[in-house]
Write an enzyme that holds these catalytic residues in place. Structure first.
Site, PDB file in Angstrom:
ATOM      1  N   THR A 108       0.855  -1.181   0.000  1.00  0.00           N
ATOM      2  CA  THR A 108       0.000   0.000   0.000  1.00  0.00           C
ATOM      3  C   THR A 108       0.903   1.248   0.000  1.00  0.00           C
ATOM      4  O   THR A 108       2.057   1.187   0.425  1.00  0.00           O
ATOM      5  CB  THR A 108      -0.960  -0.007   1.201  1.00  0.00           C
ATOM      6  OG1 THR A 108      -0.207  -0.113   2.396  1.00  0.00           O
ATOM      7  CG2 THR A 108      -1.935  -1.170   1.096  1.00  0.00           C
ATOM      8  N   THR A 165       1.366   4.358   1.593  1.00  0.00           N
ATOM      9  CA  THR A 165       2.062   4.901   2.767  1.00  0.00           C
ATOM     10  C   THR A 165       2.965   3.846   3.386  1.00  0.00           C
ATOM     11  O   THR A 165       4.097   4.148   3.784  1.00  0.00           O
ATOM     12  CB  THR A 165       1.062   5.441   3.797  1.00  0.00           C
ATOM     13  OG1 THR A 165       0.291   6.476   3.179  1.00  0.00           O
ATOM     14  CG2 THR A 165       1.765   6.000   5.019  1.00  0.00           C
ATOM     15  N   CYS A 166       2.501   2.621   3.452  1.00  0.00           N
ATOM     16  CA  CYS A 166       3.288   1.540   4.058  1.00  0.00           C
ATOM     17  C   CYS A 166       4.588   1.326   3.287  1.00  0.00           C
ATOM     18  O   CYS A 166       5.654   1.145   3.882  1.00  0.00           O
ATOM     19  CB  CYS A 166       2.480   0.248   4.088  1.00  0.00           C
ATOM     20  SG  CYS A 166       0.905   0.390   4.946  1.00  0.00           S
ATOM     21  N   SER A 167       4.507   1.329   1.962  1.00  0.00           N
ATOM     22  CA  SER A 167       5.676   1.065   1.123  1.00  0.00           C
ATOM     23  C   SER A 167       6.596   2.263   0.964  1.00  0.00           C
ATOM     24  O   SER A 167       7.813   2.114   0.908  1.00  0.00           O
ATOM     25  CB  SER A 167       5.232   0.602  -0.268  1.00  0.00           C
ATOM     26  OG  SER A 167       4.609  -0.661  -0.189  1.00  0.00           O
TER      27      SER A 167
END
Length: 168
Positions: free
Chosen positions: A53, A55-57
């Site tokens: 995703t 923001t996560c990545s």
């Protein structure tokens, strides 16, 4: 009920995809008991809503990769990312993020451990099912020493820099 500072982590199992066979760990998904991950160690956990995703990545995992040496200097033995994904997805994401030897990518495929922590949230209305809230947590010998849970849709307090400041 959501876990809080001072609580002992609940028992549970996560899955990690191993690229290389090691003693006690076959190639492919391997179950890991949380109690074994934390016994006698200082460990950082951070949770994300989903592998790959935006923001996560782009932000969350990179914040821990960039600060791994600082965390290790503070006595942290392992940094573990938890997501409600299957271990194959987490293994592919680990390769994509180049996290090998730095951040351990752990799957909580059915959200059982996420629910035990009280950190689940339901994104079924968006077609994503049950997910993990974005959080960071410092655990010492199985006891929560710091916990930062993000408000929905936010990324302000669960990054590595914020956790490092709490460890000073």
């Amino acid at each position: 009920m959501t876990i809080k500072v001072g609580d002992k982590l609940p028992p549970g199992t996560l899955s990690e995809f191993n690229e290389v066979e090691a003693p006690g760990c076959a190639v492919g998904p391997n179950e890991v008991k949380v109690e074994d991950l934390t016994r006698g160690k200082k460990v950082v956990f951070f949770g994300v809503p989903g592998a790959f995703t935006p923001t996560c990545s782009a932000k969350h995992v990179p914040s821990y990769l960039q600060n791994i040496d600082k965390l290790k200097a503070k006595g942290v033995s392992d940094v573990i990312c938890i997501s409600v994904n299957d271990p194959f997805v987490m293994g592919a994401w680990a390769r994509d993020q180049k996290s090998g030897g730095k951040v351990r990518m752990m799957a909580d495929g059915s959200a059982n451990y996420t629910k035990a922590l009280g950190l689940e949230f339901d994104l079924s209305a968006k077609g994503l099912g049950m997910r993990c809230q974005r959080f960071s947590m410092l655990v010492d010998d199985g006891v929560v020493k710091a916990l930062n849970v993000e408000a929905a849709g936010k990324y302000e307090v669960s990054d590595a820099d914020s956790l490092l400041k709490q460890m000073s």
